[in-house]
Write a protein that holds these residues in place. Sequence first.
Motif, PDB file in Angstrom:
ATOM      1  N   LYS A 155       1.784  23.625  -1.870  1.00 17.60           N
ATOM      2  CA  LYS A 155       1.717  22.905  -3.140  1.00 17.60           C
ATOM      3  C   LYS A 155       1.197  21.481  -2.932  1.00 17.60           C
ATOM      4  N   VAL A 156       1.722  20.799  -1.897  1.00 21.58           N
ATOM      5  CA  VAL A 156       1.279  19.436  -1.620  1.00 21.58           C
ATOM      6  C   VAL A 156      -0.183  19.427  -1.174  1.00 21.58           C
ATOM      7  N   SER A 157      -0.564  20.397  -0.351  1.00 27.34           N
ATOM      8  CA  SER A 157      -1.945  20.472   0.118  1.00 27.34           C
ATOM      9  C   SER A 157      -2.910  20.659  -1.052  1.00 27.34           C
ATOM     10  N   ASN A 158      -2.569  21.542  -1.971  1.00 26.71           N
ATOM     11  CA  ASN A 158      -3.428  21.774  -3.143  1.00 26.71           C
ATOM     12  C   ASN A 158      -3.502  20.542  -4.036  1.00 26.71           C
ATOM     13  N   PHE A 159      -2.356  19.864  -4.207  1.00 25.07           N
ATOM     14  CA  PHE A 159      -2.333  18.653  -5.039  1.00 25.07           C
ATOM     15  C   PHE A 159      -3.235  17.563  -4.455  1.00 25.07           C
ATOM     16  N   CYS A 164       0.834  -1.202   0.000  1.00 24.74           N
ATOM     17  CA  CYS A 164       0.000   0.000   0.000  1.00 24.74           C
ATOM     18  C   CYS A 164       0.867   1.250   0.000  1.00 24.74           C
ATOM     19  N   TYR A 165       1.940   1.207   0.780  1.00 26.41           N
ATOM     20  CA  TYR A 165       2.859   2.347   0.806  1.00 26.41           C
ATOM     21  C   TYR A 165       3.444   2.589  -0.573  1.00 26.41           C
ATOM     22  N   GLY A 166       3.796   1.519  -1.275  1.00 26.26           N
ATOM     23  CA  GLY A 166       4.350   1.677  -2.620  1.00 26.26           C
ATOM     24  C   GLY A 166       3.383   2.386  -3.552  1.00 26.26           C
ATOM     25  N   GLN A 167       2.090   2.069  -3.452  1.00 18.77           N
ATOM     26  CA  GLN A 167       1.093   2.746  -4.281  1.00 18.77           C
ATOM     27  C   GLN A 167       1.012   4.236  -3.932  1.00 18.77           C
ATOM     28  N   VAL A 168       0.999   4.529  -2.644  1.00 15.66           N
ATOM     29  CA  VAL A 168       0.912   5.922  -2.212  1.00 15.66           C
ATOM     30  C   VAL A 168       2.138   6.701  -2.654  1.00 15.66           C
ATOM     31  N   ARG A 169       3.326   6.121  -2.463  1.00 11.34           N
ATOM     32  CA  ARG A 169       4.571   6.802  -2.848  1.00 11.34           C
ATOM     33  C   ARG A 169       4.591   7.091  -4.342  1.00 11.34           C
ATOM     34  N   ASN A 170       4.246   6.094  -5.152  1.00 18.87           N
ATOM     35  CA  ASN A 170       4.270   6.290  -6.606  1.00 18.87           C
ATOM     36  C   ASN A 170       3.276   7.365  -7.030  1.00 18.87           C
ATOM     37  N   CYS A 171       2.123   7.381  -6.386  1.00 17.33           N
ATOM     38  CA  CYS A 171       1.094   8.368  -6.723  1.00 17.33           C
ATOM     39  C   CYS A 171       1.588   9.779  -6.424  1.00 17.33           C
ATOM     40  N   ILE A 172       2.193   9.974  -5.257  1.00 19.86           N
ATOM     41  CA  ILE A 172       2.658  11.309  -4.870  1.00 19.86           C
ATOM     42  C   ILE A 172       3.817  11.761  -5.754  1.00 19.86           C
ATOM     43  N   GLU A 173       4.797  10.891  -5.958  1.00 17.38           N
ATOM     44  CA  GLU A 173       5.968  11.272  -6.752  1.00 17.38           C
ATOM     45  C   GLU A 173       5.588  11.520  -8.209  1.00 17.38           C
ATOM     46  N   LYS A 174       4.615  10.754  -8.715  1.00 19.29           N
ATOM     47  CA  LYS A 174       4.179  10.960 -10.097  1.00 19.29           C
ATOM     48  C   LYS A 174       3.416  12.271 -10.236  1.00 19.29           C
ATOM     49  N   GLU A 175       2.493  12.525  -9.310  1.00 18.40           N
ATOM     50  CA  GLU A 175       1.682  13.741  -9.382  1.00 18.40           C
ATOM     51  C   GLU A 175       2.538  14.992  -9.227  1.00 18.40           C
ATOM     52  N   LEU A 176       3.585  14.929  -8.393  1.00 21.49           N
ATOM     53  CA  LEU A 176       4.462  16.081  -8.193  1.00 21.49           C
ATOM     54  C   LEU A 176       5.652  16.076  -9.142  1.00 21.49           C
ATOM     55  N   LYS A 177       5.597  15.181 -10.125  1.00 26.38           N
ATOM     56  CA  LYS A 177       6.549  15.159 -11.242  1.00 26.38           C
ATOM     57  C   LYS A 177       8.002  15.100 -10.772  1.00 26.38           C
ATOM     58  N   GLY A 178       8.250  14.231  -9.810  1.00 29.38           N
ATOM     59  CA  GLY A 178       9.618  13.988  -9.372  1.00 29.38           C
ATOM     60  C   GLY A 178      10.256  15.121  -8.597  1.00 29.38           C
ATOM     61  N   ARG A 179       9.475  16.073  -8.128  1.00 30.15           N
ATOM     62  CA  ARG A 179      10.055  17.213  -7.399  1.00 30.15           C
ATOM     63  C   ARG A 179      10.273  16.899  -5.930  1.00 30.15           C
ATOM     64  N   VAL A 180       9.737  15.767  -5.468  1.00 23.36           N
ATOM     65  CA  VAL A 180       9.936  15.361  -4.080  1.00 23.36           C
ATOM     66  C   VAL A 180      10.312  13.885  -4.021  1.00 23.36           C
ATOM     67  N   LYS A 181      10.989  13.509  -2.953  1.00 18.17           N
ATOM     68  CA  LYS A 181      11.290  12.116  -2.660  1.00 18.17           C
ATOM     69  C   LYS A 181      10.533  11.741  -1.399  1.00 18.17           C
ATOM     70  N   VAL A 182       9.850  10.594  -1.429  1.00 14.31           N
ATOM     71  CA  VAL A 182       8.990  10.171  -0.321  1.00 14.31           C
ATOM     72  C   VAL A 182       9.724   9.146   0.534  1.00 14.31           C
ATOM     73  N   TYR A 183       9.757   9.396   1.848  1.00 14.01           N
ATOM     74  CA  TYR A 183      10.391   8.474   2.803  1.00 14.01           C
ATOM     75  C   TYR A 183       9.366   8.082   3.865  1.00 14.01           C
ATOM     76  N   PRO A 184       9.272   6.784   4.181  1.00  9.78           N
ATOM     77  CA  PRO A 184       8.355   6.369   5.251  1.00  9.78           C
ATOM     78  C   PRO A 184       9.030   6.478   6.612  1.00  9.78           C
ATOM     79  N   PHE A 185       8.230   6.611   7.654  1.00  8.51           N
ATOM     80  CA  PHE A 185       8.726   6.502   9.022  1.00  8.51           C
ATOM     81  C   PHE A 185       7.579   6.010   9.891  1.00  8.51           C
ATOM     82  N   GLY A 186       7.811   5.858  11.156  1.00 13.36           N
ATOM     83  CA  GLY A 186       6.758   5.375  12.049  1.00 13.36           C
ATOM     84  C   GLY A 186       6.636   3.862  12.025  1.00 13.36           C
ATOM     85  N   SER A 187       5.428   3.352  12.263  1.00 12.89           N
ATOM     86  CA  SER A 187       5.213   1.916  12.470  1.00 12.89           C
ATOM     87  C   SER A 187       5.537   1.082  11.237  1.00 12.89           C
TER      88      SER A 187
END
Length: 657
Positions: free
Chosen positions: A158-162, A103-126
């Motif tokens: 920008k992330v909030s609007n996206f 599930c995390y992989g789907q979320v990460r790909n969605c965010i990085e794709k929508e923001l066109k590679g301008r951010v890198k997503v890192y997980p933390f927590g549980s």
Amino acid sequence: MPAPASEQSHPTCGDVVVQVCMVCSAPFQSVQDCLAHELLKHSSKPQKQLRQRLNAITKLFTSKQTQSERSELQALLIQSPPDYHLRAVLDFYASDLKELEECYGQVRNCIEKELKGRVKVYPFGSLVTGLALKESDIDLYLRPYDDPPMFHKQLYNKVSNFLRRSKCFTDVFAIRHARVPIIRCKHQPTGLSIDINMSNPNSTYNSKFVGELMRRDERLRQLGLFLKIWAKKLKLIGHGSMTSYCLICMIVVSLQVQHLLPSIKELQSFCPPENVCGVNYAYTLNMMPPISSQMSTMDLIRNFFIYYSTVDFQKTVVSPFLGCVLDRETTIGTPGGGFPEYEAQLRAIEQAVGEPAEAFQVDRSMCVQDPFELQHNVAKSVSQSSLCYLRQCLILAAQASSDPELQSRPAKLYDYLLFGLTDKLVVNQHKEKPTPPKQQKKELQPEPENLPITEPKAAKLEVVTAEHNAPPIVRTHIITPTTNDLKCLRSSELASAYEGTRPICYYWMSCYVDTIKDVLAQLYVLNVESMTEESHYYKWRISSSLDTWTGRSFQRGSGQSFFAHQLQQTIEFMKTRPADPVYAVNMRGILSLLASEDCKEIRLEVQPLPGDLLGLQRNSPLTKLFKAFKNLLGNYSFKEKASTWKYYAKSDQTGTL
């Protein structure tokens, strides 16, 4: 079976059954003695909040949903083969990590794709620590890739609007004013809740350390998972209570005091530093000793309960960095005290970010230090009533996990820890309160000795018999500083006068003492004769022939201070009341004020003069004065007290009053 809440045995008292204070865990031989201690030593407000919490938990645990969940788990435990009971509990509550990672992989790909590679997503927590439960969310940190990188506010917007425009995310909610601003949302395809942070990468380093620690030994992961489930079920984690990360830090220290894990300081001494904004996140677990094969996960769980059931949280700091608990006042509570690494980190953060770091919040009910960010109190959200509740849960859990009968029946033990423990905590909530004996004319009767410990009533212990060798008749009121009180002192002009001289609670106490003197002498116009005046103890003989406390109004006009409004009423009373026999009184008594050594508590006591057996009857002038006095202090804001008092303090550059 462990003793019920009304007959709790202190962990260090062997087989002797004694009563345990709900706040400090002090042992007593009777319910009456324990209740008297709680009312005299500790504020009644946390006790009231604790009863409200227990009532709410009672409703929760008696609900159909919870009872159905308990029955389902009991069936699994009964069917479990030997030595598989803990695994059954963990499988029942823990999340499937592989599914969560997908599930995390789907979320990460969605965010990085929508923001066109301008951010890198890192997980933390549980997700990273491996301690995810079925209701756990996904925590993400977004690091900008732009050159130059976007400002935090720009990226946040920008992330909030996206997220609001995206069809993949719903329920988008921006929390801008938290210590670490986040955006909370839900991933539509998976239904997972997501917390997104763009300003603070520290949690990724903390999670990496915890995750690596949990993977060192399966028993450690089982320990962390079970205690997280236990804390969640008992509502020890939540608003006004500790966080999951706070619990993990406590687990780390419990391992360190058993010499199963070196301190963070030791772990950092064998590797080069990894500094991020002045904080060293380096560590190596290569020097961590293996856990003996003779030690089971239940042994680790039991040791956790037993250790923390004896810790005095109100006077200590739980420090994973040093691998032990520290005295608050002599270490973090004293600038330049016994914690040089903490002082050095504050300087390093200021040098790295260009502004002073926020100091460790030592004035909270509970103090647990972050393993790496030494200035961060991860238990700062724990309220006084939550701490009382935590103490009782730890004590009962320590008793249960050490009970030979329950140890031989693990299915019953796990059911008790997760569901039955609350039955013991609220057992007295449903008992009928005994009716006290009627009071004979002109004679005080002793109080019943079987009052339930969970139903304390202040008035019940404020009046005691006046027989030979009996305690003095007394009424008591406890005053403790609030966070806003201390913030008021820190932010006022007074800060420059006391900086570096005494702890801030000393000035809070001094301000309150002066305020009490002003109220007695100026507002109530009492005759005040000093009997004892020391740095932490004051005793005055008070008297008056005129009632100046009844019928006061606390509603003042615009632009008028509280004290000025009360003083104006006093002037009017002194003009009109002497000619009115309704306000003629013969009020006499002794008022004493005792401050604790750390100046974090003031105990006010009023008692009649020796031989006056009726001085504290319900409708006596002394009783009415004391009730009005407490009410007036409660309506008198500390901000106004400090704003008036600070001018006197500034003239004393030595820090004494």
